[in-house]
Motif scaffolding. Sequence first.
Motif, PDB file in Angstrom:
ATOM      1  N   LEU A 286       0.841  -1.185   0.000  1.00 28.19           N
ATOM      2  CA  LEU A 286       0.000   0.000   0.000  1.00 28.19           C
ATOM      3  C   LEU A 286       0.882   1.242   0.000  1.00 28.19           C
ATOM      4  N   PRO A 287       0.340   2.397  -0.330  1.00 29.15           N
ATOM      5  CA  PRO A 287       1.171   3.606  -0.343  1.00 29.15           C
ATOM      6  C   PRO A 287       1.724   3.917   1.039  1.00 29.15           C
ATOM      7  N   ALA A 288       2.918   4.490   1.068  1.00 30.96           N
ATOM      8  CA  ALA A 288       3.544   4.846   2.334  1.00 30.96           C
ATOM      9  C   ALA A 288       2.794   5.993   2.993  1.00 30.96           C
ATOM     10  N   ALA A 289       2.726   5.943   4.295  1.00 31.56           N
ATOM     11  CA  ALA A 289       2.043   6.998   5.042  1.00 31.56           C
ATOM     12  C   ALA A 289       2.908   8.246   5.102  1.00 31.56           C
ATOM     13  N   ASN A 290       2.264   9.404   5.161  1.00 33.29           N
ATOM     14  CA  ASN A 290       2.967  10.665   5.309  1.00 33.29           C
ATOM     15  C   ASN A 290       2.832  11.077   6.764  1.00 33.29           C
ATOM     16  N   LEU A 291       3.855  10.786   7.552  1.00 31.60           N
ATOM     17  CA  LEU A 291       3.789  11.034   8.981  1.00 31.60           C
ATOM     18  C   LEU A 291       4.956  11.917   9.411  1.00 31.60           C
ATOM     19  N   PRO A 292       4.847  13.229   9.188  1.00 32.44           N
ATOM     20  CA  PRO A 292       5.945  14.105   9.562  1.00 32.44           C
ATOM     21  C   PRO A 292       6.144  14.112  11.074  1.00 32.44           C
ATOM     22  N   GLY A 293       7.379  14.225  11.480  1.00 31.40           N
ATOM     23  CA  GLY A 293       7.684  14.283  12.902  1.00 31.40           C
ATOM     24  C   GLY A 293       8.045  12.947  13.512  1.00 31.40           C
ATOM     25  N   LEU A 294       7.741  11.857  12.823  1.00 33.64           N
ATOM     26  CA  LEU A 294       8.108  10.550  13.347  1.00 33.64           C
ATOM     27  C   LEU A 294       9.488  10.164  12.837  1.00 33.64           C
ATOM     28  N   PRO A 295      10.197   9.352  13.587  1.00 32.43           N
ATOM     29  CA  PRO A 295      11.521   8.933  13.111  1.00 32.43           C
ATOM     30  C   PRO A 295      11.390   8.047  11.877  1.00 32.43           C
ATOM     31  N   THR A 296      12.433   8.016  11.059  1.00 34.79           N
ATOM     32  CA  THR A 296      12.400   7.169   9.873  1.00 34.79           C
ATOM     33  C   THR A 296      12.450   5.710  10.290  1.00 34.79           C
ATOM     34  N   LEU A 297      11.853   4.863   9.481  1.00 31.10           N
ATOM     35  CA  LEU A 297      11.832   3.444   9.777  1.00 31.10           C
ATOM     36  C   LEU A 297      13.186   2.834   9.451  1.00 31.10           C
TER      37      LEU A 297
END
Length: 71
Positions: free
Chosen positions: A36-47
């Motif tokens: 599925l498309p990647a979520a746009n979650l600004p402020g969270l650390p990169t996976l």
Amino acid sequence: VKATTSGDPAAVAAAVQATLTATVNVLVSIVLGGGLPAANLPGLPTLPTVPGVPALPSVPGVPALPAVPSL
């Protein structure tokens, strides 16, 4: 549970943030693993990258639709 019963608002806030971040990370990893498309979650650390996992295959282009004849 320890943070909520401690009576320390800073500990509660830190525990809530850690819980939400972990939950979002699990959900994002499920979404990314499911194609599925990647979520746009600004402020969270990169996976983190997982070693040994192959790259996702590319999706072929969709052919153009034929023209619709006029009536």
